[in-house]
Structure formats: structure tokens, C-alpha cells
Design a protein around this motif. Structure first.
Motif, PDB file in Angstrom:
ATOM      1  N   VAL A 158       8.310  57.017-110.728  1.00  0.00           N
ATOM      2  CA  VAL A 158       7.210  57.971-110.867  1.00  0.00           C
ATOM      3  C   VAL A 158       6.149  57.412-111.808  1.00  0.00           C
ATOM      4  CG1 VAL A 158       6.607  60.275-111.717  1.00  0.00           C
ATOM      5  CG2 VAL A 158       8.640  59.966-110.316  1.00  0.00           C
ATOM      6  N   GLY A 159       6.565  56.763-112.886  1.00  0.00           N
ATOM      7  CA  GLY A 159       5.622  56.174-113.825  1.00  0.00           C
ATOM      8  C   GLY A 159       4.756  55.098-113.198  1.00  0.00           C
ATOM      9  N   MET A 160       5.297  54.422-112.210  1.00  0.00           N
ATOM     10  CA  MET A 160       4.537  53.362-111.542  1.00  0.00           C
ATOM     11  C   MET A 160       3.391  53.926-110.709  1.00  0.00           C
ATOM     12  SD  MET A 160       5.646  50.538-112.568  1.00  0.00           S
ATOM     13  CE  MET A 160       4.741  49.539-111.450  1.00  0.00           C
ATOM     14  N   ASP A 161       3.386  55.234-110.441  1.00  0.00           N
ATOM     15  CA  ASP A 161       2.272  55.853-109.724  1.00  0.00           C
ATOM     16  C   ASP A 161       1.040  55.972-110.619  1.00  0.00           C
ATOM     17  OD1 ASP A 161       3.898  56.148-107.510  1.00  0.00           O
ATOM     18  OD2 ASP A 161       4.422  58.236-107.956  1.00  0.00           O
ATOM     19  N   TYR A 162       1.213  55.875-111.921  1.00  0.00           N
ATOM     20  CA  TYR A 162       0.117  56.121-112.863  1.00  0.00           C
ATOM     21  C   TYR A 162      -0.307  54.892-113.657  1.00  0.00           C
ATOM     22  CZ  TYR A 162       1.416  60.880-111.761  1.00  0.00           C
ATOM     23  OH  TYR A 162       1.706  62.038-111.093  1.00  0.00           O
ATOM     24  N   VAL A 163       0.605  54.002-113.960  1.00  0.00           N
ATOM     25  CA  VAL A 163       0.284  52.810-114.757  1.00  0.00           C
ATOM     26  C   VAL A 163       0.926  51.582-114.109  1.00  0.00           C
ATOM     27  CG1 VAL A 163       0.056  54.056-116.937  1.00  0.00           C
ATOM     28  CG2 VAL A 163       2.267  53.121-116.299  1.00  0.00           C
ATOM     29  N   PRO A 199       3.091  47.838-114.181  1.00  0.00           N
ATOM     30  CA  PRO A 199       4.427  47.507-114.695  1.00  0.00           C
ATOM     31  C   PRO A 199       4.424  47.048-116.150  1.00  0.00           C
ATOM     32  CG  PRO A 199       3.735  45.920-113.030  1.00  0.00           C
ATOM     33  CD  PRO A 199       2.718  47.011-113.038  1.00  0.00           C
ATOM     34  N   PHE A 200       3.421  46.267-116.555  1.00  0.00           N
ATOM     35  CA  PHE A 200       3.388  45.783-117.932  1.00  0.00           C
ATOM     36  C   PHE A 200       3.085  46.913-118.913  1.00  0.00           C
ATOM     37  CE2 PHE A 200       2.422  41.849-115.532  1.00  0.00           C
ATOM     38  CZ  PHE A 200       3.515  41.112-115.933  1.00  0.00           C
ATOM     39  N   THR A 201       2.200  47.817-118.527  1.00  0.00           N
ATOM     40  CA  THR A 201       1.883  48.971-119.374  1.00  0.00           C
ATOM     41  C   THR A 201       3.102  49.862-119.535  1.00  0.00           C
ATOM     42  OG1 THR A 201      -0.391  48.906-118.572  1.00  0.00           O
ATOM     43  CG2 THR A 201       0.316  50.926-119.686  1.00  0.00           C
ATOM     44  N   PHE A 202       3.828  50.076-118.436  1.00  0.00           N
ATOM     45  CA  PHE A 202       5.016  50.922-118.500  1.00  0.00           C
ATOM     46  C   PHE A 202       6.076  50.306-119.405  1.00  0.00           C
ATOM     47  CE2 PHE A 202       8.988  52.775-117.187  1.00  0.00           C
ATOM     48  CZ  PHE A 202       8.664  54.112-117.018  1.00  0.00           C
ATOM     49  N   THR A 203       6.297  48.989-119.245  1.00  0.00           N
ATOM     50  CA  THR A 203       7.293  48.306-120.076  1.00  0.00           C
ATOM     51  C   THR A 203       6.884  48.339-121.543  1.00  0.00           C
ATOM     52  OG1 THR A 203       7.868  46.879-118.226  1.00  0.00           O
ATOM     53  CG2 THR A 203       8.549  46.146-120.406  1.00  0.00           C
ATOM     54  N   PHE A 204       5.580  48.156-121.817  1.00  0.00           N
ATOM     55  CA  PHE A 204       5.085  48.211-123.189  1.00  0.00           C
ATOM     56  C   PHE A 204       5.339  49.588-123.800  1.00  0.00           C
ATOM     57  CE2 PHE A 204       1.608  49.444-126.050  1.00  0.00           C
ATOM     58  CZ  PHE A 204       1.791  48.516-127.060  1.00  0.00           C
ATOM     59  N   ALA A 205       4.985  50.650-123.071  1.00  0.00           N
ATOM     60  CA  ALA A 205       5.177  52.008-123.587  1.00  0.00           C
ATOM     61  C   ALA A 205       6.654  52.305-123.815  1.00  0.00           C
ATOM     62  CB  ALA A 205       4.575  53.024-122.623  1.00  0.00           C
ATOM     63  N   ARG A 206       7.495  51.868-122.902  1.00  0.00           N
ATOM     64  CA  ARG A 206       8.938  52.100-123.044  1.00  0.00           C
ATOM     65  C   ARG A 206       9.492  51.360-124.256  1.00  0.00           C
ATOM     66  NH1 ARG A 206      12.742  50.463-118.118  1.00  0.00           N
ATOM     67  NH2 ARG A 206      12.013  48.429-118.754  1.00  0.00           N
ATOM     68  N   SER A 207       9.009  50.152-124.488  1.00  0.00           N
ATOM     69  CA  SER A 207       9.476  49.375-125.642  1.00  0.00           C
ATOM     70  C   SER A 207       9.015  49.993-126.960  1.00  0.00           C
ATOM     71  CB  SER A 207       8.977  47.934-125.535  1.00  0.00           C
ATOM     72  OG  SER A 207       9.504  47.327-124.383  1.00  0.00           O
ATOM     73  N   ASN A 259      10.263  43.194-116.906  1.00  0.00           N
ATOM     74  CA  ASN A 259       9.046  43.202-116.093  1.00  0.00           C
ATOM     75  C   ASN A 259       9.326  42.892-114.631  1.00  0.00           C
ATOM     76  OD1 ASN A 259       6.839  43.960-117.860  1.00  0.00           O
ATOM     77  ND2 ASN A 259       7.449  42.160-119.023  1.00  0.00           N
ATOM     78  N   PHE A 260      10.263  41.985-114.353  1.00  0.00           N
ATOM     79  CA  PHE A 260      10.636  41.735-112.960  1.00  0.00           C
ATOM     80  C   PHE A 260      11.214  43.000-112.326  1.00  0.00           C
ATOM     81  CE2 PHE A 260      11.090  36.954-113.760  1.00  0.00           C
ATOM     82  CZ  PHE A 260       9.888  36.674-113.137  1.00  0.00           C
ATOM     83  N   GLN A 261      12.058  43.693-113.070  1.00  0.00           N
ATOM     84  CA  GLN A 261      12.633  44.929-112.544  1.00  0.00           C
ATOM     85  C   GLN A 261      11.546  45.974-112.309  1.00  0.00           C
ATOM     86  OE1 GLN A 261      15.101  47.299-115.190  1.00  0.00           O
ATOM     87  NE2 GLN A 261      16.460  47.769-113.500  1.00  0.00           N
TER      88      GLN A 261
END
Length: 122
Positions: free
Chosen positions: A28-33, A35-43, A95-97
Motif C-alpha cells: 500500500v505504501g508503494m502506491d504513494y512513495v 521504494p527508497f523513500t519508503f525504506t528511508f521512512a521505515r528505517s 531496497n531490492f525487496q
């Protein structure tokens, strides 16, 4: 012994539930941002969560008088190199995932990730 087995089984169930629902959140998060932004926010969220854990563990260690060798440096060169290598591997894998989840279904990503159980020991 039985009580310990039940507790351990419930902890494994909790871990699997959290891990499984994370794929849906990632998709669902990938619909808005990206992959790198999502991984950054999660980290960042994970790091912010660890700050109170570090504080409580330091208080607990001071209270229980855990002894640390004073002649050893706080961090050695080997630990820094190992940390950097582990960080690069974690960065690449996360990031690959995340990129993979953007281009496939959550079920397929969950299945491939579940293969860790087989691949890691081998």
C-alpha cells in the motif's frame, strides 16, 4: 516446560503476524512513495524506536552493575568494518525487496521471503 513452549509458540505467531502484515503495508505504501523513500521512512521509524530501548538498557545495566572491560576500546576497527558491510547488505536487500513488491503481488513477495527459512541455514 509446557508453559515455556506455549509462550514461545505465541511469540512465533506474533512475529509471523507482524511480518505478514508488513507486506500489505509495504504494498500500500508503494502506491504513494517510491521504494527508497519508503525504506528511508521505515528505517527512521525503527531508529527512533530504538532510542528509548538504548536508554532503558543503559539504566538497567547501570542498576545491575554490569561490568565492562575498561582497557578495551568502545568500538574496534573490525566492528566498524563489519557494521558497514552489514549495513550495505541490509540496504541492498531492503531496497531490492521494496522494488520487487512494487512490481509483483504481496503473496509472491511473502512466499519468496519465506524461503529465507530454507536458504539461510543452507
Amino acid at each position: 516446560m509446557r508453559k515455556t513452549q506455549i509462550r514461545n509458540s505465541l511469540l512465533l505467531l506474533l512475529t509471523a503476524t507482524i511480518w505478514g502484515t508488513a507486506f500489505v503495508a509495504q504494498s500500500v505504501g508503494m502506491d504513494y512513495v517510491g521504494p527508497f523513500t519508503f525504506t528511508f521512512a521505515r528505517s527512521i521509524i525503527g531508529g527512533l524506536f530504538l532510542i528509548p530501548c538504548i536508554w532503558f538498557l543503559r539504566k538497567w545495566n547501570a542498576k545491575n552493575e554490569v561490568k565492562v572491560e575498561n582497557d578495551r576500546p568502545l568500538v574496534t576497527k573490525t566492528e566498524i568494518i563489519g557494521g558497514v558491510c552489514c549495513g550495505i547488505a541490509l540496504f541492498a536487500a531492503s531496497n531490492f525487496q521494496q522494488i520487487g513488491i512494487a512490481y509483483t503481488t504481496v503473496g509472491k513477495a511473502g512466499f519468496i521471503t519465506a524461503l529465507y527459512v530454507v536458504i539461510v541455514p543452507v
